[in-house]
Design an enzyme around this catalytic site. Structure first.
Site, short mmCIF file in Angstrom:
data_model
loop_
_atom_site.label_atom_id
_atom_site.label_comp_id
_atom_site.label_asym_id
_atom_site.label_seq_id
_atom_site.Cartn_x
_atom_site.Cartn_y
_atom_site.Cartn_z
N ALA A 52 0.86 -1.19 0.00
CA ALA A 52 0.00 0.00 0.00
C ALA A 52 0.89 1.24 0.00
O ALA A 52 2.07 1.17 0.35
CB ALA A 52 -0.93 0.02 1.20
N PHE A 53 0.33 2.38 -0.36
CA PHE A 53 1.18 3.56 -0.58
C PHE A 53 1.81 4.10 0.70
O PHE A 53 2.76 4.88 0.64
CB PHE A 53 0.38 4.66 -1.31
N LYS A 54 1.29 3.68 1.87
CA LYS A 54 1.88 4.15 3.13
C LYS A 54 3.37 3.83 3.22
O LYS A 54 4.11 4.50 3.94
CB LYS A 54 1.16 3.50 4.32
N ASP A 55 3.81 2.79 2.52
CA ASP A 55 5.25 2.44 2.54
C ASP A 55 6.13 3.56 2.01
O ASP A 55 7.28 3.69 2.44
CB ASP A 55 5.51 1.20 1.66
N LEU A 110 6.51 5.57 5.14
CA LEU A 110 6.89 4.88 6.38
C LEU A 110 8.16 4.06 6.26
O LEU A 110 8.71 3.62 7.25
CB LEU A 110 5.72 4.03 6.89
#
Ligand SMILES: *Cc1c(COP(=O)(O)O)cnc(C)c1O
Length: 501
Positions: free
Chosen positions: A113-116, A119
């Site tokens: 997911a794009f949170k990587d 993060l």
């Protein structure tokens, strides 16, 4: 003099970027913002096209994180974007949907997911910042409440990072089967994952309470520990998101798809308003973006806001097929309002006081005019998202997850309404394999209600054309490390016990 940061609710506040990243939020409750948005030239953008993703990130960070040395920025960007976390040379991908429409795939990182994108680098920025502040020997304790994607991405980012410990709390019945599997099998010596009986809002408010409890804070301090936060209002999560907009434009120019200076539209599936705010910042820096198209699901509080100037969260909350956008308070919007009010901290403070007292606020007419210049807002129901998944697959052989489908659905409406044929970047925020059941439904593939997550993934692999990400297929045989489920009022003692206090 380097770039300083202030607060959206008090312009007398001054912070360096390192301080903003360690603190997460300004003391009086406002969000940390750079005091000016740096400008870039078309030549700067063109030259980025020659560089690796890590080097592009370093060049853009050097404009914002001026208190980090060049060596520190180089270390952080390499550790995040040239590690085994991302496929080599593939931090994000541009897929061609059809002439002039490009899918910006931000889900090739470890948690799909794009949170990587943010993060993976935040822990490095944070640990470096703590060192700079002379906190080298203190342990940073990251507390996270998650409704799914953030928890796993934060765990992957912080696992085995020296001088940090990360604790993630999730609503035991409120995350998808794949999201839960991802979290309870998490590797790492410094990680703790715990289910909580309750919904996401309850988990989140208890985490906030522990975070700000003075007595708890004092006991941590005695033991050489300090709380920090990885949530999406941290400046250290926003800055990395600016990079991929500028990077993908530079890439399109380098590939001969666009001419330098040509305008582009950007469509972003939006929840907390972090991702699209980063696109707005890229535009303000000088990236030739024409319209920022804000796509919501049935929780369409932002659509109404962009059309009327009234933000009103007093409405029914819907659980949708795009859970990471199920949100009624888009926290990062406060930064946009601050800039559109020309940094009028008193007005911002009053508006957000009204949001917390009455659940609504209305922006001044002038702000409304500027909002309309830059943004278009639309929303897409679950029904239409499923239809879009099927239709986009049939027409372009492209498989999209339900969040990305919301963006594609709204983009169709935008084109119909405006006739605007400007080239467009559609942001794709999750791998379809993370939401296999919904994607299969959209593709019209019948599955039994009993089918387990990995059967669904295997079935999806037959039609999607993507390889199954190893990080997901590997989960199948992995041992569950964390099966504790507690109640809300046990959370504080759980935290203290895990910290040995
Ligand atoms: C978090 C998330 C979003 C929403 O992003 P915001 O920055 O909160 O607007 C959209 N799609 C997916 C898959 C996400 O995980």
């Amino acid at each position: 003099m380097g770039m300083m940061y202030t607060s959206t609710r008090d312009n007398s506040v001054r912070m360096t970027s390192a301080e903003a990243i360690v603190q997460g939020i300004s003391k009086e409750g406002g969000l940390c913002v750079p005091m000016e948005i740096p400008k870039i030239s078309l030549e700067f953008i063109r030259d980025l096209g020659e560089l690796s993703y890590a080097k592009r990130a370093e060049a853009i960070f050097s404009l914002y994180l001026t208190d980090y040395t060049k060596a520190e920025l180089e270390h952080c960007t390499k550790a995040a974007y040239e590690s085994e976390a991302f496929p080599e040379g593939q931090v994000c991908e541009l897929a061609h949907l059809v002439e002039g429409t490009y899918m910006l795939e931000l889900w090739h990182g470890p948690t799909c997911a794009f949170k990587d994108m943010a993060l993976q680098i935040l822990p490095h920025l944070m640990v470096t910042a703590a060192d700079k502040a002379g906190m080298g020997e203190e342990e940073l304790v990251i507390l996270v409440a998650t409704s799914g994607d953030t928890g796993k991405a934060a765990l992957e980012g912080f696992k085995d990072v020296p001088h940090t410990k990360i604790m993630v709390f999730y609503p035991a019945d409120g995350v998808s089967p794949m999201q839960q599997k991802q979290m309870v099998t998490q590797a790492g010596e410094n990680v703790v994952v715990c289910g909580v009986k309750g919904n996401f809002d309850q988990v989140q408010s208890t985490v906030k309470k522990i975070f700000t409890d003075k007595a708890v804070g004092a006991r941590l301090e005695e033991a050489g520990k300090v709380f920090s936060s990885a949530n999406s209002i941290n400046w250290g999560r926003l800055a990395p998101q600016i990079v991929y907009y500028i990077s993908s434009y530079a890439q399109l120019v380098a590939d001969g798809e666009m001419t330098l200076g040509e305008q582009i539209n950007v469509v972003v599936p939006t929840g907390n308003f972090g991702n699209i705010l980063a696109a707005y910042m890229a535009k303000e820096m000088g990236l030739p973006i024409k319209k920022l198209i804000c796509a919501s699901n049935a929780n369409n509080v932002l659509t109404d806001f962009l059309r009327t100037g009234v933000y009103d969260k007093n409405r029914e909350f819907f659980t949708t097929l795009s859970p990471s956008m199920d949100i009624l308070i888009s926290s990062n919007l406060e930064r946009l309002v601050y800039w559109l009010c020309d940094g009028d901290d008193k007005t911002v403070k009053a508006l957000f006081q009204s949001l917390s007292d009455e659940g609504k606020y209305q922006v001044p007419v002038e702000v409304m005019r500027r909002l309309k210049d830059d943004f278009y807002g639309g929303f897409c129901s679950d029904e239409k998202a499923l239809e879009t998944i099927g239709q986009v697959y049939k027409t372009y052989s492209y498989t999209s997850d339900p969040h990305t489908a919301v963006a594609l659905g709204v983009y169709q409406d935008y084109k119909k309404e405006t006739g605007d044929n400007t080239k467009t970047l559609v942001v794709s925020t999750a791998s379809p394999y993370k939401f296999s059941r919904a994607v299969l439904e959209g593709l019209g593939v019948e599955m039994s209600g009993q089918a387990d997550e990995f059967d669904l993934v295997d079935t999806l692999a037959q039609s999607s054309g993507y390889d199954i990400p190893e990080s997901l297929s590997n989960l199948k045989g992995m041992e569950v490390r964390f099966n504790t489920v507690i109640s809300e009022d046990e959370m504080e003692s759980f935290v203290m016990k895990e910290l040995g206090l």
